[in-house]
Scaffold this motif. Structure first.
Motif, PDB file in Angstrom:
ATOM      1  N   HIS A 114       0.856  -1.591   0.384  1.00 51.65           N
ATOM      2  CA  HIS A 114      -0.323  -0.003   0.330  1.00 51.65           C
ATOM      3  C   HIS A 114       0.837   1.395  -0.082  1.00 51.65           C
ATOM      4  CE1 HIS A 114       0.349  -0.915   4.311  1.00 51.65           C
ATOM      5  NE2 HIS A 114       0.812   0.006   4.587  1.00 51.65           N
ATOM      6  N   LEU A 115       0.589   2.568   0.061  1.00 50.33           N
ATOM      7  CA  LEU A 115       1.110   3.670  -0.851  1.00 50.33           C
ATOM      8  C   LEU A 115       0.972   4.328   1.085  1.00 50.33           C
ATOM      9  CD1 LEU A 115      -1.371   5.427  -2.791  1.00 50.33           C
ATOM     10  CD2 LEU A 115       0.985   4.497  -3.486  1.00 50.33           C
ATOM     11  N   ALA A 116       2.549   5.114   1.284  1.00 52.16           N
ATOM     12  CA  ALA A 116       2.688   5.508   2.391  1.00 52.16           C
ATOM     13  C   ALA A 116       3.165   6.367   1.737  1.00 52.16           C
ATOM     14  CB  ALA A 116       3.772   4.711   3.448  1.00 52.16           C
ATOM     15  N   GLY A 117       4.129   7.606   2.722  1.00 51.71           N
ATOM     16  CA  GLY A 117       4.578   8.849   3.044  1.00 51.71           C
ATOM     17  C   GLY A 117       3.356   9.824   2.954  1.00 51.71           C
ATOM     18  N   SER A 118       4.131  11.639   2.785  1.00 55.66           N
ATOM     19  CA  SER A 118       2.576  12.269   2.686  1.00 55.66           C
ATOM     20  C   SER A 118       1.857  12.596   2.139  1.00 55.66           C
ATOM     21  CB  SER A 118       3.347  13.806   2.915  1.00 55.66           C
ATOM     22  OG  SER A 118       4.530  13.737   1.598  1.00 55.66           O
ATOM     23  N   VAL A 119       1.586  12.320   1.000  1.00 60.05           N
ATOM     24  CA  VAL A 119       0.756  11.457  -0.272  1.00 60.05           C
ATOM     25  C   VAL A 119      -0.073  10.895   0.552  1.00 60.05           C
ATOM     26  CG1 VAL A 119       0.110  11.427  -2.217  1.00 60.05           C
ATOM     27  CG2 VAL A 119       1.914  12.629  -2.260  1.00 60.05           C
ATOM     28  N   ALA A 120      -0.012  10.044   0.955  1.00 61.20           N
ATOM     29  CA  ALA A 120      -0.976   9.051   1.498  1.00 61.20           C
ATOM     30  C   ALA A 120      -1.445   9.406   2.832  1.00 61.20           C
ATOM     31  CB  ALA A 120      -0.399   7.706   1.703  1.00 61.20           C
ATOM     32  N   VAL A 121      -0.492   9.974   3.269  1.00 55.79           N
ATOM     33  CA  VAL A 121      -2.111  10.806   4.887  1.00 55.79           C
ATOM     34  C   VAL A 121      -2.286  11.643   4.439  1.00 55.79           C
ATOM     35  CG1 VAL A 121      -1.055  12.380   7.183  1.00 55.79           C
ATOM     36  CG2 VAL A 121       0.828   9.443   6.045  1.00 55.79           C
ATOM     37  N   ALA A 122      -2.301  12.336   3.472  1.00 58.67           N
ATOM     38  CA  ALA A 122      -2.810  13.337   3.090  1.00 58.67           C
ATOM     39  C   ALA A 122      -4.272  13.154   2.410  1.00 58.67           C
ATOM     40  CB  ALA A 122      -2.403  14.376   2.341  1.00 58.67           C
ATOM     41  N   LEU A 123      -4.297  11.521   1.903  1.00 59.91           N
ATOM     42  CA  LEU A 123      -5.521  11.044   1.101  1.00 59.91           C
ATOM     43  C   LEU A 123      -6.018  10.338   2.301  1.00 59.91           C
ATOM     44  CD1 LEU A 123      -3.929   8.753  -1.717  1.00 59.91           C
ATOM     45  CD2 LEU A 123      -6.181  10.184  -2.250  1.00 59.91           C
ATOM     46  N   ALA A 124      -5.936   9.543   3.451  1.00 57.48           N
ATOM     47  CA  ALA A 124      -6.178   9.261   4.444  1.00 57.48           C
ATOM     48  C   ALA A 124      -6.977  10.610   5.412  1.00 57.48           C
ATOM     49  CB  ALA A 124      -5.047   8.310   5.121  1.00 57.48           C
ATOM     50  N   MET A 132     -16.452   9.700   4.078  1.00 56.88           N
ATOM     51  CA  MET A 132     -15.970   8.429   3.049  1.00 56.88           C
ATOM     52  C   MET A 132     -15.186   7.334   3.929  1.00 56.88           C
ATOM     53  SD  MET A 132     -14.164  10.326  -0.191  1.00 56.88           S
ATOM     54  CE  MET A 132     -12.907   8.319  -1.035  1.00 56.88           C
ATOM     55  N   LEU A 133     -14.871   7.507   4.820  1.00 52.10           N
ATOM     56  CA  LEU A 133     -13.862   6.466   6.030  1.00 52.10           C
ATOM     57  C   LEU A 133     -14.161   7.019   7.756  1.00 52.10           C
ATOM     58  CD1 LEU A 133     -10.128   5.008   4.887  1.00 52.10           C
ATOM     59  CD2 LEU A 133     -12.694   4.302   4.475  1.00 52.10           C
ATOM     60  N   ILE A 134     -14.875   6.219   8.051  1.00 49.10           N
ATOM     61  CA  ILE A 134     -15.697   6.097   9.484  1.00 49.10           C
ATOM     62  C   ILE A 134     -14.789   5.407  10.627  1.00 49.10           C
ATOM     63  CG2 ILE A 134     -17.350   5.727  10.728  1.00 49.10           C
ATOM     64  CD1 ILE A 134     -18.672   6.321   8.958  1.00 49.10           C
ATOM     65  N   PRO A 135     -13.812   5.615  11.312  1.00 45.48           N
ATOM     66  CA  PRO A 135     -13.545   4.853  12.333  1.00 45.48           C
ATOM     67  C   PRO A 135     -14.248   4.111  12.942  1.00 45.48           C
ATOM     68  CG  PRO A 135     -12.695   6.889  12.802  1.00 45.48           C
ATOM     69  CD  PRO A 135     -13.538   7.253  11.951  1.00 45.48           C
ATOM     70  N   ASP A 136     -13.433   2.608  13.045  1.00 47.91           N
ATOM     71  CA  ASP A 136     -14.572   1.538  13.559  1.00 47.91           C
ATOM     72  C   ASP A 136     -14.041   0.649  14.339  1.00 47.91           C
ATOM     73  OD1 ASP A 136     -16.641  -0.243  13.904  1.00 47.91           O
ATOM     74  OD2 ASP A 136     -17.177  -0.850  11.561  1.00 47.91           O
ATOM     75  N   SER A 137     -13.586   0.313  15.452  1.00 41.33           N
ATOM     76  CA  SER A 137     -13.475  -0.990  16.077  1.00 41.33           C
ATOM     77  C   SER A 137     -11.627  -1.174  15.797  1.00 41.33           C
ATOM     78  CB  SER A 137     -13.758  -1.924  15.810  1.00 41.33           C
ATOM     79  OG  SER A 137     -15.447  -2.207  15.866  1.00 41.33           O
ATOM     80  N   GLY A 138     -11.169   0.526  15.365  1.00 43.17           N
ATOM     81  CA  GLY A 138      -9.745   0.371  15.940  1.00 43.17           C
ATOM     82  C   GLY A 138      -9.038  -0.183  14.029  1.00 43.17           C
ATOM     83  N   GLY A 139     -10.095  -0.236  13.319  1.00 36.61           N
ATOM     84  CA  GLY A 139     -10.196  -0.074  11.539  1.00 36.61           C
ATOM     85  C   GLY A 139     -10.789   1.776  11.292  1.00 36.61           C
ATOM     86  N   TYR A 140     -11.515   0.866   9.999  1.00 39.06           N
ATOM     87  CA  TYR A 140     -11.982   1.995   9.233  1.00 39.06           C
ATOM     88  C   TYR A 140     -13.169   1.026   8.581  1.00 39.06           C
ATOM     89  CZ  TYR A 140      -7.887   5.256   9.954  1.00 39.06           C
ATOM     90  OH  TYR A 140      -7.143   6.377  10.384  1.00 39.06           O
ATOM     91  N   ARG A 141     -14.466   1.591   8.655  1.00 39.70           N
ATOM     92  CA  ARG A 141     -15.247   1.550   7.962  1.00 39.70           C
ATOM     93  C   ARG A 141     -15.494   2.017   7.131  1.00 39.70           C
ATOM     94  NH1 ARG A 141     -20.723   2.717   8.497  1.00 39.70           N
ATOM     95  NH2 ARG A 141     -20.379   3.548  10.364  1.00 39.70           N
ATOM     96  N   ALA A 142     -15.534   2.135   5.172  1.00 37.45           N
ATOM     97  CA  ALA A 142     -15.742   2.678   4.071  1.00 37.45           C
ATOM     98  C   ALA A 142     -17.425   3.092   3.787  1.00 37.45           C
ATOM     99  CB  ALA A 142     -15.160   1.669   2.968  1.00 37.45           C
ATOM    100  N   VAL A 143     -17.151   4.082   3.688  1.00 40.17           N
ATOM    101  CA  VAL A 143     -18.685   4.363   2.996  1.00 40.17           C
ATOM    102  C   VAL A 143     -18.696   4.762   1.507  1.00 40.17           C
ATOM    103  CG1 VAL A 143     -20.327   6.107   3.851  1.00 40.17           C
ATOM    104  CG2 VAL A 143     -19.232   5.781   5.614  1.00 40.17           C
ATOM    105  N   PRO A 144     -19.954   3.961   1.141  1.00 43.44           N
ATOM    106  CA  PRO A 144     -19.736   4.002   0.015  1.00 43.44           C
ATOM    107  C   PRO A 144     -19.673   5.088  -0.745  1.00 43.44           C
ATOM    108  CG  PRO A 144     -21.223   2.099   0.473  1.00 43.44           C
ATOM    109  CD  PRO A 144     -21.544   3.583   1.660  1.00 43.44           C
ATOM    110  N   SER A 145     -19.311   5.633  -2.210  1.00 44.32           N
ATOM    111  CA  SER A 145     -19.062   7.093  -2.280  1.00 44.32           C
ATOM    112  C   SER A 145     -18.949   6.721  -3.780  1.00 44.32           C
ATOM    113  CB  SER A 145     -18.180   7.594  -2.083  1.00 44.32           C
ATOM    114  OG  SER A 145     -17.867   8.938  -2.987  1.00 44.32           O
ATOM    115  N   GLU A 146     -19.189   7.504  -4.668  1.00 47.71           N
ATOM    116  CA  GLU A 146     -18.808   7.920  -6.042  1.00 47.71           C
ATOM    117  C   GLU A 146     -17.223   7.968  -6.375  1.00 47.71           C
ATOM    118  OE1 GLU A 146     -19.893  12.287  -7.926  1.00 47.71           O
ATOM    119  OE2 GLU A 146     -20.998  10.323  -8.754  1.00 47.71           O
TER     120      GLU A 146
END
Length: 235
Positions: A114-124, A132-146
């Motif tokens: 997977h991607l890392a670095g400042s660009v990847a952090v900015a994406l996150a 588009m992502l919601i914190p959930d139980s130590g991970g993330y839950r992805a929310v549907p989006s185009e």
């Protein structure tokens, strides 16, 4: 009670040549002993001895294909551990020192799959800010989006055995980027469509003009494309 053998791990990591080879393998690619020897600036015989020690520590596995033996990181768990171990290595002036030592790796690089670095952090951060992502139980839950489709991400139909997206602490930014299947899809798609490209024998990725434009249009980011550098590589 079983005691973790930190001494074995410490011995495996306690050499600059072995660190260089691990860094090359953190791309997620497999390399021969000779290729890793060249990258580390050592002889093939010396590289073989180093790789044997890394294998004994469970960090690297070797697979034979035809007449060649290829080495790779033992798995994503090992890659994550190495990436996060780098966040606690001694530094002389915190973030500035991290960026200086990372050199061309700081803006964009591969962290195994997977991607890392400042660009990847900015994406996150953009994924979280835009819901588009919601914190959930130590991970993330992805929310549907185009937006996911535009980024080449296919969301799972239902619950999976492992988190679809999880935080991975970035060793240069000290903030999380995205690991898990979602992170893997982001990198795979970006490489496929030419948003990023590999550097030979380097973990760093180069962002193309197309990639800069795509992230700006899709996520509203304006990352500076990384420039090639001969800076040293760290785990």
């Amino acid at each position: 009670m079983t005691t973790p053998r930190f001494d074995i791990m410490g011995q495996a990591l306690g050499d600059s040549s072995r660190n260089r080879m691990l860094c090359e393998l953190m791309q997620g690619r497999a390399y021969t002993n000779k290729e890793l020897a060249s990258a580390a600036g050592i002889t093939a015989q010396t590289a073989t001895a180093h790789l044997r020690l890394l294998q004994q520590a469970g960090l690297v596995i070797a697979e034979k294909s035809g007449r060649c033996v290829y080495n790779r990181i033992a798995g994503p768990e090992v890659a994550r551990a190495l990436e996060q171990l780098a966040t606690v290595t001694p530094m002389d002036s915190l973030h500035r020192a991290q960026l200086r030592k990372a050199g061309a790796l700081a803006p964009l690089r591969s962290c195994y799959d997977h991607l890392a670095g400042s660009v990847a952090v900015a994406l996150a951060q953009a994924f979280l800010t835009q819901g588009m992502l919601i914190p959930d139980s130590g991970g993330y839950r992805a929310v549907p989006s185009e937006q996911w489709t535009k980024l080449g991400v296919c969301l799972p139909d239902g619950p999976a055995r492992q988190p679809f997206a999880r935080p991975c602490l970035d060793w240069t930014e000290r903030k999380p980027h995205i690991a898990g299947p979602l992170g893997g899809q982001l990198m795979t798609h970006g490489l496929k469509v030419g948003w990023y490209k590999h550097q030979p024998y380097k973990r760093g990725l180069l962002m193309t003009r197309a990639g800069t434009q795509a992230l700006a249009q899709i996520m509203g980011l304006d990352p500076d494309p990384p420039k090639e550098s001969s800076a040293s590589c760290m785990i």
